[in-house]
Write a protein that holds these residues in place. Sequence first.
Motif, short mmCIF file in Angstrom:
data_model
loop_
_atom_site.label_atom_id
_atom_site.label_comp_id
_atom_site.label_asym_id
_atom_site.label_seq_id
_atom_site.Cartn_x
_atom_site.Cartn_y
_atom_site.Cartn_z
N VAL A 12 0.92 -1.06 0.14
CA VAL A 12 0.05 -0.03 0.15
C VAL A 12 0.75 1.05 0.00
O VAL A 12 1.59 1.28 0.95
CB VAL A 12 -0.88 0.03 1.14
N ILE A 13 0.69 2.28 -0.87
CA ILE A 13 1.60 3.13 -1.04
C ILE A 13 0.70 4.55 -1.47
O ILE A 13 -0.21 4.41 -2.21
CB ILE A 13 2.75 3.15 -1.88
N GLN A 14 1.16 5.69 -0.87
CA GLN A 14 0.58 6.93 -1.23
C GLN A 14 1.05 7.56 -2.74
O GLN A 14 2.06 7.65 -2.80
CB GLN A 14 0.87 8.19 -0.10
N THR A 15 0.19 7.46 -3.66
CA THR A 15 0.76 7.55 -4.91
C THR A 15 0.80 8.90 -5.15
O THR A 15 1.69 9.38 -6.19
CB THR A 15 -0.52 6.97 -5.94
N ASN A 16 0.17 9.88 -4.42
CA ASN A 16 0.56 11.41 -4.72
C ASN A 16 1.63 11.84 -3.85
O ASN A 16 1.92 12.89 -3.76
CB ASN A 16 -0.68 12.26 -4.51
N TYR A 17 2.37 10.82 -3.20
CA TYR A 17 3.57 11.37 -2.62
C TYR A 17 4.70 10.43 -3.27
O TYR A 17 5.85 10.98 -3.41
CB TYR A 17 3.39 10.88 -0.98
N PHE A 18 4.66 9.21 -3.56
CA PHE A 18 5.84 8.50 -3.81
C PHE A 18 5.54 8.20 -5.39
O PHE A 18 4.60 7.59 -5.91
CB PHE A 18 5.85 6.81 -3.41
N PRO A 19 6.53 8.61 -6.24
CA PRO A 19 6.32 8.19 -7.57
C PRO A 19 6.91 6.88 -7.95
O PRO A 19 7.25 6.25 -7.05
CB PRO A 19 7.50 9.41 -8.31
N GLY A 20 6.93 6.31 -9.14
CA GLY A 20 7.49 5.15 -9.49
C GLY A 20 8.91 5.14 -9.23
O GLY A 20 9.61 6.25 -9.13
N SER A 21 9.68 3.95 -8.95
CA SER A 21 11.03 3.90 -8.86
C SER A 21 11.58 4.60 -10.22
O SER A 21 12.94 5.14 -9.94
CB SER A 21 11.48 2.60 -9.19
N ASP A 22 11.23 4.44 -11.51
CA ASP A 22 11.62 5.42 -12.67
C ASP A 22 11.60 6.85 -12.47
O ASP A 22 12.10 7.45 -13.25
CB ASP A 22 11.00 4.76 -13.71
N GLU A 23 10.91 7.37 -11.53
CA GLU A 23 10.80 8.86 -11.53
C GLU A 23 11.34 9.26 -10.14
O GLU A 23 11.46 10.57 -10.08
CB GLU A 23 9.07 9.13 -11.36
#
Length: 699
Positions: free
Chosen positions: A392-403
């Motif tokens: 579970v991850i906060q998507t508007n805080y953590f980008p993808g690894s490539d970002e």
Amino acid sequence: MSVKANIEIVLHIGSLRAIDLLHQGLYILQFQIHSLTNKEKLPAFPYKLIHLQDSISEQKLFPGKISQNSFRTSALYLRHFDETVDINEICTFHTEIEILPNHNKSDLYCTCELLYAPLFIRAEEDILKIIEENTDLFTIKGRAEMTIFSPLSGMSAFSPIFFRNENYFELHCCFYVFVTEFKYRCSNVDEELIRLTTSGKKQAKKRKNYDDAGEVLFSKQNDVPNKEFLDIYEKLVVNIQFAYEKIRELCLRCTANLPCQDLTNTMPDYSIRLAKFYKAQQIKPTSELVLSKIEATEIIFSELFDISETLKCFLPTFVNLLQNASQTFFKHLLNSFNLAISNLWDQNIIYRNRYVDYYEDSYLSQSHSRHESLTLAHKACIFESFCTVPMVIQTNYFPGSDELPLLLIDSLSKSKNFICDKANNGWIKAIEKIEKSGHVVFLVHGFGGSAMDMRKIRSHLSVFNKSLTVVCAYSNEGKTNGDIRKMGKRFAKEVNVFASEYFSNDKLNKISFIGYSLGGIIIRAALPLLDQFYDKFGFFITLSSPHLGTLANSSYLVDAGIWVLRKLKKTISMKQLSMKDEKDIFQTYLYQLSNSNGIEFFKNVAFVSSLQDKYAPFDSTRVEVGAKAWKSSNGDVLGKMAVNILRKIQSSSLIRIDANFKFKGASFDRAIGRAAHIEMIENANLIDMILDACKTFFE
């Protein structure tokens, strides 16, 4: 025909911390969970709310409730900066997900909104009743979006949630996902009703169901190749069984020393079986290359129903366990989250550790070309390490690894026994009331800035180490056009006043500094005036601070801007940074500053730079002289300045961090190097990664 799985989500809300509180009043956290089918939102419905007994607090003015497809926590009365509340509430949601093979990793999405209503004094019960019933009185002050990955695999995961708008709040939650039932659904309702009413034979009905479900799960032919069957079987049956075993193991571990241990003994142990067909294949591999579609479907669903029945019966037991051992579950899952995030960051960090006799030996640099090649090589790699990403991850805080930003870390040490500590000490700490340690960190803004520029770093520092007292310096607001000497005097006075007003001599243990751009030079200008604190100096970190001035700037546009500020605006600080304030370059302020005292008393020093930042010369921010600058007419002067600074540093390690940002698209700010300069204090993930790379500084 569709095949669906019933999903139960147990959401445990832990504690909330108001790190930066701009509005006093009532706060409510509102949660909604949904899935996406053909881009259509299908809501999960909350149906059971539990207020744990140890969650009673004077800060809770009225209880949480379920409203349609939303769950709202208790209303929290928050008044103070850095206030914490133990919410400790559990809500269970129900939804359905398609289990087509290509939907096996269908995600769930959770939205959490921070609702606010002004309330400056504690109101009477009748007024609170009006506020409770009138939702229009609340406005949205923050919004967080989370992704719950692969719910069909079952999961248990900790997730911090950050609100970073007007306020800066940190919320801790845990999500637990169970698959409790499987259903076939006919796409044509009329056809389904006719079939149910006219079919007199149960076996024929069952055969029809399996035949229809087989059409969904497998390819169109009547016979299913063994390889295709095993692939679907492992995705569904084995995967769900392992999910149950994972949650069972978690329960056994978290309740091992608690009175509720007898409840865990009622949980069936499926690990012996490891799915009936799967186990049978290990003992006696099938010789058949194909299975009939009905037979393949029957094997899968008979086992799915068996496992899901166990999960369905286990859910009440789990909620009971969670009520008895909520903090133990939280602590265990928090540690797992920290490890996953550390692994995620490490994918975007390249370390180089070196032993040196003298730091000044490192003043000549080839970092520019080396870092360009490393950056290009890293961008050519594709990371697909899903196992390291939290479930579970906060998507508007953590980008993808490539970002995520790429960090190139050069760590120098004078000690042969020095080991760069990469062990995970935990980025996220439990939210609890902690006494301040007497360690003060001053944050100093850059040219034309204000104390508010450093607010984000202050908030992230408060998450990383809750015992710190973090101060955003304000003494040079609106005055950065002037003389850096005077800026240093004003800041030194601010430090002295703060220390005398808020700390007695025996309570102030350590003073550290983080400077952004010109702020790093202002700190160095103040150090000779802070000699009474030399024995308390902790760490010194600068972010894009041109310690060797701007003589070696590679951007003609930035040079032109500095010239305008220097000539037309009469900006003294820019004149000093470009070393044009004296005819004799050795008499310039910046050269004289390189011989000043203070930096030698820091226990830890780090210089953060970026090749993409054209506002501050890359080598200057690292206290290095690049090949091009060395060959220039001022190369000798820059070399002497670098040696003067590095010779004074006596810390056990000197860290240089180069941040490379993965910008999307072109922009004018990016072209002139301003974008990277601003990202130093605006990129939340960069700030967290830098603090983690320097975690030994906080010990």
